[in-house]
Design a protein around this motif. Structure first.
Motif, mmCIF file in Angstrom:
data_model
loop_
_atom_site.group_PDB
_atom_site.id
_atom_site.type_symbol
_atom_site.label_atom_id
_atom_site.label_comp_id
_atom_site.label_asym_id
_atom_site.label_seq_id
_atom_site.Cartn_x
_atom_site.Cartn_y
_atom_site.Cartn_z
ATOM 1 N N VAL A 6 0.875 -1.222 -0.090
ATOM 2 C CA VAL A 6 -0.026 -0.066 0.070
ATOM 3 C C VAL A 6 0.963 1.241 -0.091
ATOM 4 C CG1 VAL A 6 -1.565 1.400 1.221
ATOM 5 C CG2 VAL A 6 -1.795 -1.178 1.241
ATOM 6 N N MET A 7 1.931 1.344 0.929
ATOM 7 C CA MET A 7 2.586 2.511 1.007
ATOM 8 C C MET A 7 3.435 2.788 -0.269
ATOM 9 S SD MET A 7 1.912 3.949 3.806
ATOM 10 C CE MET A 7 3.413 5.107 4.020
ATOM 11 N N LEU A 8 4.016 1.626 -0.685
ATOM 12 C CA LEU A 8 5.117 1.829 -1.950
ATOM 13 C C LEU A 8 4.270 1.905 -3.368
ATOM 14 C CD1 LEU A 8 7.814 -0.580 -0.846
ATOM 15 C CD2 LEU A 8 7.767 1.926 -0.688
ATOM 16 N N GLY A 9 3.114 1.549 -3.280
ATOM 17 C CA GLY A 9 2.272 1.611 -4.515
ATOM 18 C C GLY A 9 1.327 2.812 -4.732
ATOM 19 N N ARG A 10 0.805 3.262 -3.454
ATOM 20 C CA ARG A 10 -0.050 4.301 -3.794
ATOM 21 C C ARG A 10 0.411 5.578 -4.523
ATOM 22 N NH1 ARG A 10 -1.126 9.080 -2.491
ATOM 23 N NH2 ARG A 10 0.883 9.355 -1.462
ATOM 24 N N ARG A 11 -0.527 6.022 -5.328
ATOM 25 C CA ARG A 11 -0.200 7.246 -6.083
ATOM 26 C C ARG A 11 -1.292 8.407 -5.836
ATOM 27 N NH1 ARG A 11 0.026 3.123 -9.298
ATOM 28 N NH2 ARG A 11 -1.587 3.687 -10.551
ATOM 29 N N SER A 12 -0.934 9.465 -6.073
ATOM 30 C CA SER A 12 -2.109 10.516 -6.204
ATOM 31 C C SER A 12 -2.769 10.597 -7.559
ATOM 32 C CB SER A 12 -1.518 12.026 -6.015
ATOM 33 O OG SER A 12 -0.776 12.308 -4.755
ATOM 34 N N ILE A 13 -4.350 10.131 -7.381
ATOM 35 C CA ILE A 13 -5.133 10.213 -8.436
ATOM 36 C C ILE A 13 -5.704 11.236 -8.976
ATOM 37 C CG2 ILE A 13 -7.128 8.709 -9.388
ATOM 38 C CD1 ILE A 13 -4.388 7.097 -8.947
ATOM 39 N N ARG A 14 -5.542 11.618 -10.181
ATOM 40 C CA ARG A 14 -6.177 12.948 -10.712
ATOM 41 C C ARG A 14 -7.202 12.863 -11.724
ATOM 42 N NH1 ARG A 14 -0.884 13.861 -8.925
ATOM 43 N NH2 ARG A 14 -0.421 15.571 -7.529
ATOM 44 N N GLY A 15 -7.428 11.660 -12.171
ATOM 45 C CA GLY A 15 -8.539 11.326 -13.151
ATOM 46 C C GLY A 15 -9.372 10.149 -12.757
ATOM 47 N N TYR A 16 -10.700 10.246 -12.663
ATOM 48 C CA TYR A 16 -11.570 9.246 -12.103
ATOM 49 C C TYR A 16 -12.636 8.837 -12.900
ATOM 50 C CZ TYR A 16 -9.352 11.098 -7.685
ATOM 51 O OH TYR A 16 -8.658 11.542 -6.685
ATOM 52 N N ARG A 120 -12.213 21.994 -9.646
ATOM 53 C CA ARG A 120 -13.154 21.215 -9.769
ATOM 54 C C ARG A 120 -12.799 19.819 -8.839
ATOM 55 N NH1 ARG A 120 -12.182 22.094 -15.346
ATOM 56 N NH2 ARG A 120 -11.984 19.568 -15.499
ATOM 57 N N GLN A 121 -12.062 19.922 -7.661
ATOM 58 C CA GLN A 121 -11.827 18.478 -7.298
ATOM 59 C C GLN A 121 -11.499 17.350 -8.048
ATOM 60 O OE1 GLN A 121 -11.439 18.011 -4.144
ATOM 61 N NE2 GLN A 121 -12.344 19.660 -3.151
ATOM 62 N N PHE A 122 -10.785 17.764 -9.377
ATOM 63 C CA PHE A 122 -10.415 16.747 -10.181
ATOM 64 C C PHE A 122 -11.634 15.853 -11.025
ATOM 65 C CE2 PHE A 122 -6.880 17.792 -7.703
ATOM 66 C CZ PHE A 122 -5.588 18.081 -8.563
ATOM 67 N N ASP A 123 -12.733 16.297 -10.659
ATOM 68 C CA ASP A 123 -13.656 15.613 -11.315
ATOM 69 C C ASP A 123 -14.109 14.336 -10.826
ATOM 70 O OD1 ASP A 123 -14.364 17.912 -13.005
ATOM 71 O OD2 ASP A 123 -13.037 17.064 -14.662
ATOM 72 N N ALA A 124 -13.752 14.060 -9.417
ATOM 73 C CA ALA A 124 -13.682 13.051 -8.644
ATOM 74 C C ALA A 124 -15.246 12.908 -8.339
ATOM 75 C CB ALA A 124 -12.861 12.909 -7.381
ATOM 76 N N PRO A 125 -15.846 11.855 -8.212
ATOM 77 C CA PRO A 125 -17.260 11.399 -7.655
ATOM 78 C C PRO A 125 -17.490 11.908 -6.177
ATOM 79 C CG PRO A 125 -16.257 9.409 -7.783
ATOM 80 C CD PRO A 125 -15.400 10.286 -8.456
ATOM 81 N N ASN A 167 -5.562 17.716 -1.477
ATOM 82 C CA ASN A 167 -5.549 19.000 -2.369
ATOM 83 C C ASN A 167 -5.932 20.391 -1.628
ATOM 84 O OD1 ASN A 167 -8.328 19.975 -3.667
ATOM 85 N ND2 ASN A 167 -8.015 17.784 -3.703
ATOM 86 N N SER A 168 -5.830 21.329 -1.750
ATOM 87 C CA SER A 168 -6.144 22.749 -1.315
ATOM 88 C C SER A 168 -7.199 23.470 -2.484
ATOM 89 C CB SER A 168 -5.140 23.673 -0.723
ATOM 90 O OG SER A 168 -4.469 22.918 -0.008
ATOM 91 N N GLN A 169 -6.892 23.415 -3.654
ATOM 92 C CA GLN A 169 -7.406 24.002 -4.667
ATOM 93 C C GLN A 169 -9.079 24.051 -4.550
ATOM 94 O OE1 GLN A 169 -5.227 21.926 -5.397
ATOM 95 N NE2 GLN A 169 -4.518 22.194 -7.564
ATOM 96 N N GLY A 170 -9.418 22.948 -4.058
ATOM 97 C CA GLY A 170 -11.132 22.514 -4.118
ATOM 98 C C GLY A 170 -11.466 23.307 -2.699
ATOM 99 N N ILE A 171 -10.876 23.875 -1.981
ATOM 100 C CA ILE A 171 -11.365 24.657 -0.854
ATOM 101 C C ILE A 171 -10.924 26.255 -0.907
ATOM 102 C CG2 ILE A 171 -11.838 22.424 0.730
ATOM 103 C CD1 ILE A 171 -8.974 23.312 2.096
ATOM 104 N N MET A 172 -10.421 26.607 -1.861
ATOM 105 C CA MET A 172 -9.925 27.932 -1.741
ATOM 106 C C MET A 172 -11.008 29.021 -1.447
ATOM 107 S SD MET A 172 -6.612 28.282 -2.555
ATOM 108 C CE MET A 172 -5.143 27.484 -3.363
#
Length: 224
Positions: A6-16, A120-125, A167-172
């Protein structure tokens, strides 16, 4: 999944994918995350989990106000702009992402569109807004604890096939977020987490950000 995986494989996801995330699964993830360390067991954190039309209204209000030039109104201290090696790391991951997405340095339209994805919160659901109890405002332990629970949350999500990006953009634009998420007055908005099922074909999702080596980060004292 094993902890190391989990720790080594996790990535930040920006497309959903647009698929909804079951409420029961999010509750399960939060239950695990809240076993994170907490200073003197204060557990200052709270979560506003937003989806559907309320999240769409946050996206719209956030982007419209930013495009219109309304000054950002983040509630937690932002600090000074990054400099030196911290700035280098910030620029470095941006270059990785732009290269993955095929965004040229001089392509202002695509670069601007990429910035708007953040608002836009990366258009995540799903968006999880992390808040803390206002009565603890100013405590150094409080943001530390909220960081710990957020780390546990994104890793618990990853272990169950979900992607996330902090992220912080979504709460600017905090007034918009407060209104549509129904955030109580006794809470301070700290961060937001985009959450959902990763889009396998989204190029930026394959980006693995670099980490400095242990020998650069750690000082060992008293060892042979």
């Amino acid at each position: 999944m094993e902890f190391d995986d989990v720790m080594l494989g996790r990535r930040s996801i920006r497309g959903y994918r647009p698929d909804p995330v079951p409420r029961a699964l999010i509750e399960e993830i939060l239950t695990i995350a809240m076993r994170a360390p907490s200073s003197m067991n204060t557990q200052p954190w709270n979560f506003y989990v937003v989806t559907g039309e309320p999240l769409d209204r946050i996206r719209q209000g956030n982007t419209e106000r930013m495009v219109a030039g309304v000054p950002q109104s983040r509630e937690f201290r932002t600090g000074e702009a990054f400099v030196d090696h911290h700035r280098d790391r910030q620029v470095g991951v941006a270059k990785q992402l732009f290269a993955a997405m095929g965004i040229a340095r001089d392509d202002k339209d695509k670069r601007q569109d990429w910035v708007m994805r953040g608002f836009r919160q990366f258009d995540a659901p799903v968006c999880i807004i992390v808040t803390y109890d206002r009565i603890l405002d100013g405590s150094d332990d409080t943001p530390f604890d909220c960081g710990a629970v957020t780390n546990a949350l994104v890793n618990a999500a990853w272990s169950r096939g979900l992607g996330a990006v902090i992220n912080s953009q979504g709460i600017m634009q905090s007034p918009v977020v407060r209104e549509h998420a129904g955030i109580a007055d006794d809470q301070v908005i700290l961060k937001s987490i985009a959450l959902g099922w990763p889009e396998d074909d989204f190029p930026a999702n394959a980006v693995v950000s670099e980490r400095k080596p242990v020998e650069e980060a750690a000082v060992f004292v008293g060892f042979d």
